[in-house]
Design an enzyme around this catalytic site. Structure first.
Site, PDB file in Angstrom:
ATOM      1  N   SER A 159      34.830 -39.756  12.923  1.00 19.93           N
ATOM      2  CA  SER A 159      35.029 -39.840  14.368  1.00 19.93           C
ATOM      3  C   SER A 159      34.238 -38.816  15.165  1.00 19.93           C
ATOM      4  CB  SER A 159      36.520 -39.716  14.689  1.00 19.93           C
ATOM      5  OG  SER A 159      37.045 -38.501  14.180  1.00 19.93           O
ATOM      6  N   HIS A 218      36.513 -46.342  14.074  1.00 24.02           N
ATOM      7  CA  HIS A 218      35.262 -46.372  14.853  1.00 24.02           C
ATOM      8  C   HIS A 218      34.260 -47.387  14.327  1.00 24.02           C
ATOM      9  CE1 HIS A 218      36.367 -42.926  17.307  1.00 24.02           C
ATOM     10  NE2 HIS A 218      36.932 -42.455  16.215  1.00 24.02           N
ATOM     11  N   LYS A 263      40.124 -48.845  20.339  1.00 23.43           N
ATOM     12  CA  LYS A 263      38.745 -48.409  20.581  1.00 23.43           C
ATOM     13  C   LYS A 263      37.889 -49.626  20.945  1.00 23.43           C
ATOM     14  CE  LYS A 263      39.765 -44.088  18.624  1.00 23.43           C
ATOM     15  NZ  LYS A 263      40.184 -43.343  17.451  1.00 23.43           N
TER      16      LYS A 263
HETATM   17  C1  LIG Z   1      41.417 -42.599  17.194  1.00 25.28           C
HETATM   18  C2  LIG Z   1      41.573 -42.552  15.735  1.00 25.28           C
HETATM   19  C3  LIG Z   1      42.793 -42.852  15.149  1.00 25.28           C
HETATM   20  C4  LIG Z   1      44.036 -43.082  15.940  1.00 25.28           C
HETATM   21  O1  LIG Z   1      44.038 -44.338  16.546  1.00 25.28           O
HETATM   22  P1  LIG Z   1      44.941 -44.554  17.839  1.00 25.28           P
HETATM   23  O2  LIG Z   1      45.081 -46.031  17.920  1.00 25.28           O
HETATM   24  O3  LIG Z   1      44.182 -43.959  18.984  1.00 25.28           O
HETATM   25  O4  LIG Z   1      46.233 -43.859  17.606  1.00 25.28           O
HETATM   26  C5  LIG Z   1      42.860 -42.899  13.779  1.00 25.28           C
HETATM   27  N1  LIG Z   1      41.788 -42.627  13.020  1.00 25.28           N
HETATM   28  C6  LIG Z   1      40.598 -42.318  13.559  1.00 25.28           C
HETATM   29  C7  LIG Z   1      39.438 -42.036  12.663  1.00 25.28           C
HETATM   30  C8  LIG Z   1      40.464 -42.242  14.938  1.00 25.28           C
HETATM   31  O5  LIG Z   1      39.299 -41.888  15.480  1.00 25.28           O
END
Ligand SMILES: *Cc1c(COP(=O)(O)O)cnc(C)c1O
Length: 389
Positions: free
Chosen positions: A188, A216, A247
């Site tokens: 991330s 991602h 995302k």
């Molecule tokens: C953002 C993220 C999460 C969490 O996801 P949410 O739906 O925002 O709680 C989990 N793992 C990674 C690698 C992330 O970047």
């Protein structure tokens, strides 16, 4: 207000901790920021081009996705009312799970309240005391949280170091009953990919269950936007494929795509599924529509990575593997100063500081979205040249 001595000591603790974090440039604050369509946002009365969001396909602002959210709320209510095991699920949620499974090519999928919750649910449902978890040092915070919560013995291996992971397994695997290996598919804060073919081969060799967090990768990386696993040929699909709808899908919620038996076990046992209210209908409606758009629109899926590549080429940076491009500056003050200078120039590029990234690697993390225009990307590259010299 209670002003007894315990309340005063709590107050002193919080205020003292905040001021120490402030002195280290590690205090954070939430800035009110209003979406103004596309990649534009407004903050403190100023228009900024957002290069920090994870709305990789611009679907959070897509009219059809918004309409689907509204319609789902009209049809099924503003909230879900209870845990699914108590009151059952509104139909959209089951449809969404089937669509995710079809997209990921798995037997089944289970939707959680968020990606964070999904990772609190998965490892603790599969391993516990007497078991072993290997986790990449740069894996997302919620994978680490899920690992600790499980009660298994946790071993952290250096980032993407398959040989180090192998050495740990050679030493520790035999003494433990079940074992898992946890990694991001796309990291991330660095935007690089995990070496999935080698990691999955290692996992098979030592009978270790691999959980890949592709928050991602979903929608923007790999063949057909199916995620990091599909950036490899042949695809390297872990038996536990986790991701988020928050995302690229522009909505909210997390998922695990896996076999039917694994998903059913989680529906029965995962505390972060059983003891929490189902996601709100609007989020599921939006995610379902977003998934339809992702599956149908190859040009849209390809655009964020193409824009990231355009930016990297302009600045002479290595070609990106995902729409995330880190520019590591080192100390938190430099990252904050660069972020402020970019804001002056009209760009929202957040400074990422420890503990989100390791000490000494504070950075600008730039994300590219289908919502960006080429001209906006070129303008950011020009501004970066000025800021970095
Ligand atoms: C953002 C993220 C999460 C969490 O996801 P949410 O739906 O925002 O709680 C989990 N793992 C990674 C690698 C992330 O970047």
């Amino acid at each position: 207000m209670n002003d007894g001595s315990s309340s005063r000591s709590l107050q002193d603790f919080a205020a003292g901790k905040l001021s120490r974090l402030g002195a280290l440039s590690l205090r954070r604050s939430v800035a009110e920021t209003t979406p103004r369509g596309g990649a534009m946002v407004e903050r403190d009365g100023r228009a900024l081009i957002n290069f920090s969001f994870n709305d990789y396909l611009g679907l959070a602002q897509h009219p059809e996705v918004i309409d689907a959210a509204v319609q789902a709320a009209r049809d099924f209510g503003a909230g879900a009312g209870a845990s699914r095991l108590v009151t059952g699920a509104y139909p959209l949620l089951q449809t969404l799970e089937r669509r995710i499974a079809a997209f990921k090519g798995t037997e089944d999928a289970i939707v959680f309240g968020s990606g964070y919750l999904a990772n609190l649910a998965i490892a603790p449902s599969l391993v516990g005391g007497g078991d072993l978890i290997l986790i990449d040092a740069l894996a997302h915070s919620c994978l680490h949280a899920g690992a600790s919560l499980s009660g298994a013995h946790v071993e952290i291996f250096p980032h993407n170091d398959v040989d180090a992971a192998r050495a740990i397994l050679q030493e520790k695997r035999a003494a433990h009953s079940r074992a898992m290996l946890l990694t991001d598919g796309v990291f991330s804060m660095d935007g690089d990919l995990a070496p999935l073919p080698a990691l999955l081969a290692l996992a098979d060799e030592f009978d270790v269950w691999a959980l890949v967090d592709d928050a991602h990768g979903f929608g923007v990386v790999g063949a057909d936007g199916k995620g990091a696993a599909y950036a490899f040929d042949p695809p390297a699909c872990a038996p536990l494929q986790m991701g988020t709808l928050s995302k690229a899908a522009g909505a909210y919620g997390g998922y695990l795509a896996a076999s039917h038996a694994v998903c059913e076990l989680l529906r029965t046992r995962a505390r972060a599924f059983v003891y929490t209210t189902a996601p709100p209908p609007a989020a599921a409606g939006a995610a379902l529509k977003a998934l339809e758009i992702i599956e149908a629109d190859a040009d849209l899926r390809a655009r964020p990575l193409a824009l990231a590549a355009r930016f990297c080429a302009a600045l002479g940076l290595p070609a990106p593997a995902s729409p995330i491009v880190p520019v590591v500056l080192g100390d938190p003050d430099s990252a904050l100063a660069a972020s402020r200078a970019l804001a002056e120039a009209g760009f929202l590029v957040a400074a990422i500081r420890p503990p989100t990234v390791p000490k000494g690697t504070a950075r600008l993390r730039i994300t590219f979205s289908a919502a960006h225009e080429e001209a906006q990307v070129d303008a950011l590259a020009d501004a970066m040249r000025t800021v970095l010299t």
